[in-house]
Design an enzyme around this catalytic site. Structure first.
Site, PDB file in Angstrom:
ATOM      1  CB  CYS A 148      -0.942  -0.065   1.193  1.00  0.00           C
ATOM      2  SG  CYS A 148      -2.326   1.073   1.183  1.00  0.00           S
ATOM      3  CB  SER A 149       0.440   4.614   1.514  1.00  0.00           C
ATOM      4  OG  SER A 149       0.093   4.263   2.838  1.00  0.00           O
TER       5      SER A 149
END
Length: 238
Positions: A148-149
């Site tokens: 993800c981030s």
């Protein structure tokens, strides 16, 4: 017929080749593919924890690696003082191990809080400790990965610039603006840099790395245990 495309070679060429039914991975050095050194003992996986981390970003890969048995040693680590880490939705994690990348074969960097523009990844980037630690970590035999981030922490460390990568859809424009070469895939494998898309793709990241490092039988056995079938594609190489 292949049961799923996820555990097999994708259309991109270069970073990995199928040999004898298992995946023989390579690491990259200065953009050049080199053979990964032979590993002895269990695959050592460190998942980096910080306040504001997204729960599933860290739990999903931890669950995958934990179900691989004695072939994998997985643990949570922190660049801060060992103790309680409070995740994005309030879950508390007791993290006992300090950051020690020299002891790991794989580092997993989860994300969290990026869409809210506060806490989590944003706070870690501003603080600078984790990005600096990541920037200093690369060495032969180490794979640095993200969920993800978490890719934005790798970007802040300068690790994704000029490299194929992916992240959560809300962070893709920022990752590209900072020099990452975005690829449309659930997991992007560029040798010693492996990035995965949004939140639930931590399952695919863990399963792909099991497949790459220990073979497809290990990954399929964990899929069976989890009663989960991988989805999406893996992009390897440039």
């Amino acid at each position: 017929m292949e049961r799923r495309s996820f555990l097999h070679r994708t259309t991109a060429a270069g970073a990995a080749t199928l040999a004898g039914g298992t995946l023989a991975a390579t690491a990259t050095s200065g953009g050049r593919a080199v053979a990964a050194p032979r590993r002895e003992g269990a695959l050592r996986v460190d998942i980096v924890m910080f306040d504001g981390v997204e729960e599933l970003d860290c739990i999903a890969p931890y669950g995958v690696f934990s179900n691989a048995g004695d072939e994998v040693a997985v643990r949570y680590v922190t660049t801060g003082r060992p103790g309680l880490v409070r995740a994005a939705h309030g879950t508390g994690f007791q993290v006992e191990h300090r950051w020690s990348p020299e002891q790991a074969d794989v580092i997993v960097v989860p994300g969290g809080g990026y869409a809210r523009r506060e806490g989590g990844v944003w706070a870690e980037i501003e603080r600078g400790v984790l990005p600096r630690a990541l920037a200093a970590a690369p060495r032969r035999g180490l794979t640095i990965s993200s969920v993800c981030s978490g890719a934005m922490l790798l970007s802040a460390a300068g690790l994704t610039k000029g490299r194929p990568c992916t992240t959560h859809h809300l962070a893709k424009a920022d990752l590209e603006a900072q020099g990452g070469i975005l690829k449309d895939a659930r997991v992007v494998d560029d040798g010693d840099l492996v990035t995965a898309g949004g939140i639930t793709s931590g399952l695919e990241l863990g399963l792909w790395l099991l497949n790459r490092e220990l073979g497809s039988d290990a990954a399929l056995a964990v899929e069976k245990t989890l009663e989960y079938e991988t989805r999406g594609t893996v992009r390897t190489g440039r």
